[in-house]
Design an enzyme around this catalytic site. Structure first.
Site, PDB file in Angstrom:
ATOM      1  CG  HIS A 207      -1.130  -0.654  -1.378  1.00 39.56           C
ATOM      2  ND1 HIS A 207      -0.552  -1.493  -2.292  1.00 39.56           N
ATOM      3  CD2 HIS A 207      -0.766  -1.118  -0.163  1.00 39.56           C
ATOM      4  CE1 HIS A 207       0.120  -2.437  -1.643  1.00 39.56           C
ATOM      5  NE2 HIS A 207       0.011  -2.237  -0.351  1.00 39.56           N
TER       6      HIS A 207
HETATM    7  C1  UD1 Z   1      -2.073  -2.873   4.639  1.00 43.75           C
HETATM    8  C2  UD1 Z   1      -0.700  -3.317   5.135  1.00 43.75           C
HETATM    9  C3  UD1 Z   1       0.265  -3.405   3.971  1.00 43.75           C
HETATM   10  C4  UD1 Z   1      -0.286  -4.244   2.855  1.00 43.75           C
HETATM   11  C5  UD1 Z   1      -1.669  -3.770   2.460  1.00 43.75           C
HETATM   12  C6  UD1 Z   1      -2.259  -4.719   1.457  1.00 43.75           C
HETATM   13  C7  UD1 Z   1      -0.094  -2.535   7.401  1.00 43.75           C
HETATM   14  C8  UD1 Z   1       0.742  -1.611   8.176  1.00 43.75           C
HETATM   15  N1  UD1 Z   1      -0.112  -2.358   6.075  1.00 43.75           N
HETATM   16  O1  UD1 Z   1      -1.948  -1.564   4.119  1.00 43.75           O
HETATM   17  O2  UD1 Z   1       1.460  -4.025   4.434  1.00 43.75           O
HETATM   18  O3  UD1 Z   1       0.562  -4.119   1.756  1.00 43.75           O
HETATM   19  O4  UD1 Z   1      -2.508  -3.764   3.637  1.00 43.75           O
HETATM   20  O5  UD1 Z   1      -3.261  -4.135   0.707  1.00 43.75           O
HETATM   21  O6  UD1 Z   1      -0.698  -3.397   7.958  1.00 43.75           O
HETATM   22  N2  UD1 Z   1      -9.562   0.760   3.935  1.00 43.75           N
HETATM   23  C9  UD1 Z   1     -10.828   0.744   3.436  1.00 43.75           C
HETATM   24  N3  UD1 Z   1     -11.379  -0.461   3.107  1.00 43.75           N
HETATM   25  C10 UD1 Z   1     -10.716  -1.631   3.260  1.00 43.75           C
HETATM   26  C11 UD1 Z   1      -9.404  -1.589   3.747  1.00 43.75           C
HETATM   27  C12 UD1 Z   1      -8.835  -0.395   4.084  1.00 43.75           C
HETATM   28  O7  UD1 Z   1     -11.479   1.783   3.291  1.00 43.75           O
HETATM   29  O8  UD1 Z   1     -11.288  -2.696   2.964  1.00 43.75           O
HETATM   30  C13 UD1 Z   1      -8.979   2.026   4.362  1.00 43.75           C
HETATM   31  C14 UD1 Z   1      -8.740   2.006   5.879  1.00 43.75           C
HETATM   32  O9  UD1 Z   1      -9.849   2.437   6.567  1.00 43.75           O
HETATM   33  C15 UD1 Z   1      -7.557   2.871   6.055  1.00 43.75           C
HETATM   34  C16 UD1 Z   1      -6.808   2.759   4.723  1.00 43.75           C
HETATM   35  O10 UD1 Z   1      -7.696   2.185   3.786  1.00 43.75           O
HETATM   36  O11 UD1 Z   1      -7.938   4.180   6.266  1.00 43.75           O
HETATM   37  C17 UD1 Z   1      -5.545   1.952   4.836  1.00 43.75           C
HETATM   38  O12 UD1 Z   1      -5.843   0.647   5.289  1.00 43.75           O
HETATM   39  P1  UD1 Z   1      -4.808  -0.158   6.210  1.00 43.75           P
HETATM   40  O13 UD1 Z   1      -5.318  -1.520   6.447  1.00 43.75           O
HETATM   41  O14 UD1 Z   1      -4.463   0.663   7.397  1.00 43.75           O
HETATM   42  O15 UD1 Z   1      -3.499  -0.170   5.359  1.00 43.75           O
HETATM   43  P2  UD1 Z   1      -3.198  -0.657   3.881  1.00 43.75           P
HETATM   44  O16 UD1 Z   1      -2.716   0.489   3.097  1.00 43.75           O
HETATM   45  O17 UD1 Z   1      -4.347  -1.409   3.341  1.00 43.75           O
HETATM   46  N1  UDP Z   2      -4.650  -7.873  -5.750  1.00 41.38           N
HETATM   47  C1  UDP Z   2      -5.976  -8.089  -6.006  1.00 41.38           C
HETATM   48  N2  UDP Z   2      -6.732  -7.054  -6.444  1.00 41.38           N
HETATM   49  C2  UDP Z   2      -6.238  -5.818  -6.662  1.00 41.38           C
HETATM   50  C3  UDP Z   2      -4.851  -5.610  -6.401  1.00 41.38           C
HETATM   51  C4  UDP Z   2      -4.093  -6.646  -5.944  1.00 41.38           C
HETATM   52  O1  UDP Z   2      -6.461  -9.197  -5.841  1.00 41.38           O
HETATM   53  O2  UDP Z   2      -6.999  -4.921  -7.050  1.00 41.38           O
HETATM   54  C5  UDP Z   2      -3.881  -9.008  -5.232  1.00 41.38           C
HETATM   55  C6  UDP Z   2      -2.557  -9.261  -5.913  1.00 41.38           C
HETATM   56  O3  UDP Z   2      -2.501 -10.630  -6.169  1.00 41.38           O
HETATM   57  C7  UDP Z   2      -1.539  -8.886  -4.860  1.00 41.38           C
HETATM   58  C8  UDP Z   2      -2.277  -9.124  -3.566  1.00 41.38           C
HETATM   59  O4  UDP Z   2      -3.617  -8.774  -3.878  1.00 41.38           O
HETATM   60  O5  UDP Z   2      -0.385  -9.668  -4.910  1.00 41.38           O
HETATM   61  C9  UDP Z   2      -1.793  -8.341  -2.379  1.00 41.38           C
HETATM   62  O6  UDP Z   2      -1.739  -7.070  -2.795  1.00 41.38           O
HETATM   63  P1  UDP Z   2      -1.449  -5.737  -2.088  1.00 41.38           P
HETATM   64  O7  UDP Z   2      -0.796  -4.990  -3.150  1.00 41.38           O
HETATM   65  O8  UDP Z   2      -2.701  -5.220  -1.515  1.00 41.38           O
HETATM   66  O9  UDP Z   2      -0.480  -6.027  -0.837  1.00 41.38           O
HETATM   67  P2  UDP Z   2       1.080  -6.266  -0.677  1.00 41.38           P
HETATM   68  O10 UDP Z   2       1.432  -7.461  -1.456  1.00 41.38           O
HETATM   69  O11 UDP Z   2       1.797  -5.040  -1.117  1.00 41.38           O
HETATM   70  O12 UDP Z   2       1.254  -6.459   0.787  1.00 41.38           O
END
Ligand code: UD1
Ligand code: UDP
Length: 360
Positions: A207
């Site tokens: 991601h």
């Molecule tokens: C964020 C964090 C990242 C973390 C990740 C965990 C930042 C800069 N990044 O990245 O460090 O590793 O979370 O998963 O804060 N979206 C949905 N539904 C959701 C959540 C997100 O559709 O429930 C969409 C958002 O609308 C957005 C995209 O996914 O367009 C990215 O979401 P965002 O929270 O900006 O960043 P992550 O990639 O989730």
């Molecule tokens: N995780 C989860 N469901 C998924 C993928 C990941 O519950 O489909 C959990 C997993 O334990 C992981 C945590 O969510 O360590 C955080 O994951 P993510 O990869 O979103 O964020 P990051 O650790 O890179 O910030």
């Protein structure tokens, strides 16, 4: 103490699940959810399954550019802090929610407690690095997960209020291990069908902004997984569901189960039962190490140096050949080597908050 904790993203819910249980024994905690992650399978499932207390506030802020998201959070969190007037702010990790909350607090002279402090990649091209550097430098207490963080902190003159406590993700990993049997897991594939977990499988998550900006990186990763000989379970983060569907339509992947994000209990069990893990997640690569599963991290930078020993965790380029080449190296796990602590990081943090009386 009255502590406002701000969470917003999936990894923070998991850390909060481990920490809140201990923290609330002696402190009043007000939980704020920024709304950064909002889909039921990215948010509600964690609160329900892990018994995280319902947030007092849900700010409903998500999406947009980094600046838009952070700016909106900053304004909304300031309002909460002014209303609650806490003794401290508690934040986890390195998301936009972490940095926004910290900036709001420091301007109000509210001490910040940063959990998972002082991890470093060494580049501001990574958005999370910006968040963690800013947060560390304005925090009053830094709780580090691993010895390498202590070194990074020292180089930046941050060691004064830094404590090496272990990793709350490890606390959670041990606490929830075994809560879900493999046979209980029902995977929901992106086309809506329910799938059971195959007997032997690899686990893939992807991601990072760095790997999702174009389809090319994800395609390479998928080609690698496709040719690994056993099926791969791939819970697709909402960030790249569109790309995954696009790629699936063009190229047939018979060995990859594209599924909706799973809850933590499922993820924990999948990590513990996978043959191999391929990821770009900071959390999943540590969990692979906790579970003693060989891991390939598709990323340019080492995030958790402690895991990069004896081929336990190896970096790979988003390139099918490189990923498959790295799979040829045999991982050797040393059961005596426990750099992430003993599963009691949260107790240790609470002991420090009490004994040091540091915020008063
Ligand atoms: C964020 C964090 C990242 C973390 C990740 C965990 C930042 C800069 N990044 O990245 O460090 O590793 O979370 O998963 O804060 N979206 C949905 N539904 C959701 C959540 C997100 O559709 O429930 C969409 C958002 O609308 C957005 C995209 O996914 O367009 C990215 O979401 P965002 O929270 O900006 O960043 P992550 O990639 O989730
Ligand atoms: N995780 C989860 N469901 C998924 C993928 C990941 O519950 O489909 C959990 C997993 O334990 C992981 C945590 O969510 O360590 C955080 O994951 P993510 O990869 O979103 O964020 P990051 O650790 O890179 O910030």
């Amino acid at each position: 103490m009255k502590i406002v904790t701000v969470v917003g993203a999936r990894p923070q819910f998991i850390k909060a699940a481990a920490m809140s249980r201990v923290l609330r024994r002696e402190h009043q905690e007000i939980l704020v959810h920024t709304g950064q992650h909002y889909d039921p399978n990215m948010s509600d499932v964690f609160f329900e399954e892990l018994g995280i207390p319902q947030p007092e506030y849900n700010l409903g802020i998500s999406g947009g550019s980094h600046a838009q998201m952070t700016g909106r959070m900053l304004i909304a969190i300031e309002e909460v802090l002014l209303k609650e007037s806490p003794d401290a702010l508690l934040v986890y990790g390195d998301t936009n929610s972490t940095m926004a909350a910290s900036l709001a607090a420091v301007k109000l002279h509210i001490p910040i407690i940063h959990v998972e402090a002082a991890a470093r990649l060494g580049t501001f091209s990574n958005p999370e690095e910006v968040n963690r550097v800013v947060t560390d430098h304005i925090s009053s207490i830094l709780f580090a997960c691993v010895p390498s963080a202590v070194e990074f902190a020292r180089k930046e003159g941050l060691e004064r209020n830094l404590f090496l406590v272990g990793d709350p993700m490890y606390d959670a990993f041990l606490y929830y291990k075994g809560h879900r049997a493999l046979e209980q897991i029902q995977l929901k594939s992106l086309d809506g069908k329910i799938r059971m977990v195959p007997d032997h499988f690899n686990y893939l998550t992807c991601h990072r902004q760095e790997n999702t900006q174009s389809d090319d990186n994800l395609k390479e990763i998928l080609f690698a997984m496709e040719s690994m000989g056993i099926p791969s379970i791939y819970p697709v983060h909402p960030r790249n569901q569109e790309a995954a569907r696009r790629i699936m339509e063009k190229d047939r992947f018979r060995n990859i189960l594209f599924v909706e994000p799973v809850g933590y209990l499922d993820s924990n069990t999948l990590v513990n039962n996978a043959q191999r893990i391929v990821t770009d997640s900071g959390g999943v690569q540590r969990e692979a190490f906790f579970a003693e599963k060989p891991c390939i991290t598709v990323f340019d930078y080492v995030v958790w140096p402690e895991t990069m020993v004896n081929h336990c965790n190896q970096l790979a380029k988003p390139d099918a050949k490189d990923i498959l080449d790295k799979c040829k190296n045999k991982a050797v796990f040393d059961t005596q080597y426990r750099p992430f602590g003993d599963g009691h990081a949260c107790e240790r943090m609470c002991d420090i908050l009490r004994k040091e009386n540091i915020l008063r």
